[in-house]
Design an enzyme around this catalytic site. Structure first.
Site, PDB file in Angstrom:
ATOM      1  N   PRO A  52      67.841  43.479 -33.683  1.00  0.00           N
ATOM      2  CA  PRO A  52      66.536  43.523 -34.187  1.00  0.00           C
ATOM      3  C   PRO A  52      65.425  42.513 -33.672  1.00  0.00           C
ATOM      4  CG  PRO A  52      68.149  42.053 -35.449  1.00  0.00           C
ATOM      5  CD  PRO A  52      68.777  42.988 -34.463  1.00  0.00           C
ATOM      6  N   LEU A  96      61.214  41.541 -33.224  1.00  0.00           N
ATOM      7  CA  LEU A  96      59.868  41.826 -33.974  1.00  0.00           C
ATOM      8  C   LEU A  96      58.808  42.300 -32.783  1.00  0.00           C
ATOM      9  CD1 LEU A  96      58.617  40.756 -36.503  1.00  0.00           C
ATOM     10  CD2 LEU A  96      58.092  38.886 -35.452  1.00  0.00           C
ATOM     11  N   CYS A 102      66.807  33.423 -36.757  1.00  0.00           N
ATOM     12  CA  CYS A 102      65.526  33.210 -35.934  1.00  0.00           C
ATOM     13  C   CYS A 102      64.998  31.689 -36.202  1.00  0.00           C
ATOM     14  CB  CYS A 102      64.669  34.333 -36.915  1.00  0.00           C
ATOM     15  SG  CYS A 102      62.714  34.026 -36.116  1.00  0.00           S
ATOM     16  N   HIS A 128      75.172  35.143 -32.102  1.00  0.00           N
ATOM     17  CA  HIS A 128      74.125  35.014 -31.083  1.00  0.00           C
ATOM     18  C   HIS A 128      74.811  33.642 -30.490  1.00  0.00           C
ATOM     19  CE1 HIS A 128      69.986  34.554 -29.090  1.00  0.00           C
ATOM     20  NE2 HIS A 128      70.775  34.161 -28.349  1.00  0.00           N
ATOM     21  N   GLY A 157      73.389  38.209 -26.992  1.00  0.00           N
ATOM     22  CA  GLY A 157      72.918  37.079 -26.451  1.00  0.00           C
ATOM     23  C   GLY A 157      73.295  37.083 -24.706  1.00  0.00           C
ATOM     24  N   GLY A 158      72.247  37.340 -24.147  1.00  0.00           N
ATOM     25  CA  GLY A 158      72.372  37.396 -22.568  1.00  0.00           C
ATOM     26  C   GLY A 158      72.931  38.656 -21.888  1.00  0.00           C
ATOM     27  N   GLY A 203      69.962  42.865 -26.779  1.00  0.00           N
ATOM     28  CA  GLY A 203      68.361  42.887 -27.233  1.00  0.00           C
ATOM     29  C   GLY A 203      67.324  43.098 -26.055  1.00  0.00           C
ATOM     30  N   ARG A 204      67.153  42.364 -25.490  1.00  0.00           N
ATOM     31  CA  ARG A 204      65.849  42.748 -24.558  1.00  0.00           C
ATOM     32  C   ARG A 204      66.272  43.717 -23.646  1.00  0.00           C
ATOM     33  NH1 ARG A 204      62.173  38.872 -25.697  1.00  0.00           N
ATOM     34  NH2 ARG A 204      60.840  38.900 -23.872  1.00  0.00           N
TER      35      ARG A 204
END
Length: 331
Positions: free
Chosen positions: A16, A18, A98, A169, A210-211, A231-232
């Site tokens: 997730p 934002l 978060c 995470h 994470g990463g 994630g990213r």
């Protein structure tokens, strides 16, 4: 490409994020992977209960889909979880990771790691209200409370309330002094701590976040844990998702081609425009689709410069595609 609901699991998921993992991104992502578990952006209980927006809206094609909630009032969380179940969500996830100041001021997110009994009450209230899986996404620690004992005390307390699935995470969070972006980059990753958790809690379902940047890394982590959450990288290089079903789920169906993804998004954008939306609401999530290929810069430039214009239409995607030219067979 067949898009249908598949059974819930956490083997591979998109985190997730934002402003990023909204319904448009999730529809786009689902075109590339049937099995990836998708998450909403974090939605606060206050927004759901008191807000006027359609915070829980989604497309049926997005399943399997989890709602991530932000909050710390057990009754409010239970109410929101019940609404989500009525709307057909597949999982409820509580944000305990978060670190932003705004989130802390609302007494939720990573600061809740210091209040495991409260998190346990929140989990228990949601489990009482719904039949869906209730999961928790957390850090490995906060501030100077970053010992393995601190983490296991949190896991012990929350799992005793009925939570049997956690996404870890593998960085601690600094609740002051670092921005949310810095909290994703500066605290060192500690994958071994997550591995140790799985060894010590084999009955729990544990996923790692994470990463993580490649599916090869995912396969390595899956030798130690039940799932991985990207994630990213899954946002900035979304075509990563196209190989998830074959490489991580053993599916034999052909990998969807980038051009087919673009063509499938054209009618989606047409429907969005018919409801009063704009092309850039959708196309902003697609900028990284051709990363690393000749013409990718032209694709990004065309969408970035024209998609926000009032007269932009779905044909803009095909115009941008013209910048790419013929793709290599293995692209």
């Amino acid at each position: 490409m067949l898009l249908s609901q598949v059974e819930h699991n956490c083997r591979f998921s998109v985190a997730p994020m934002l402003d990023w993992t909204d319904r448009h991104y999730r529809y786009f992502a689902r075109l590339m992977s049937r099995h990836t578990l998708l998450y909403t952006e974090m939605v606060t209980t206050g927004a759901i209960i008191h807000g006027k927006g359609d915070y829980l809206g989604y497309n049926e094609q997005e399943h399997p889909l989890a709602l991530q909630l932000g909050g710390s009032d057990p009754a409010d969380l239970a109410l929101c979880a019940k609404r989500a179940q009525e709307l057909g969500y597949d999982e409820i996830n509580l944000n305990v990771g978060c670190p932003s100041d705004r989130v802390q001021n609302g007494r939720f997110g990573a600061c809740l790691m210091a209040e495991p009994e409260l998190v346990a009450r929140c989990v228990a209230a949601m489990r009482e209200a719904v039949d869906l899986p209730v999961t928790v996404k957390t850090r490995i620690g906060i501030d100077d409370q970053d010992s393995y004992e601190f983490l296991t005390q949190f896991i012990d307390t929350v799992s005793a309330a009925g939570c049997d699935s956690f996404t870890i995470h593998a960085r601690k969070a600094w609740l002051s002094g670092l921005s949310p972006k810095e909290n994703r980059e500066i605290p060192p990753l500690d994958y071994e701590r997550a591995y140790q958790l799985k060894r010590d809690y084999p009955a729990l379902t544990l996923a790692l976040n994470g990463g993580i940047k490649t599916l090869q890394e995912c396969q390595t982590h899956l030798q130690h844990l039940d799932g991985v959450m990207v994630g990213r990288e899954a946002y900035q290089n979304p075509y990563l998702l196209a190989s998830v079903d074959t490489e991580l789920y053993g599916q034999t169906t052909p990998v969807v081609e980038r051009q087919a993804v673009v063509e499938a998004m054209v009618p989606y954008i047409e429907r969005h425009l018919a409801r009063g939306g704009r092309v850039n609401h959708v196309s902003r999530h697609m900028l990284g689709l051709f990363n690393g290929l000749p013409g990718a810069r032209g694709w990004r430039r065309t969408l970035s410069e024209k998609a926000h214009l009032a007269d932009a239409g779905p044909g803009l995607l095909l115009e941008a595609m013209a910048c790419i030219g013929e793709l290599p067979a293995d692209a």
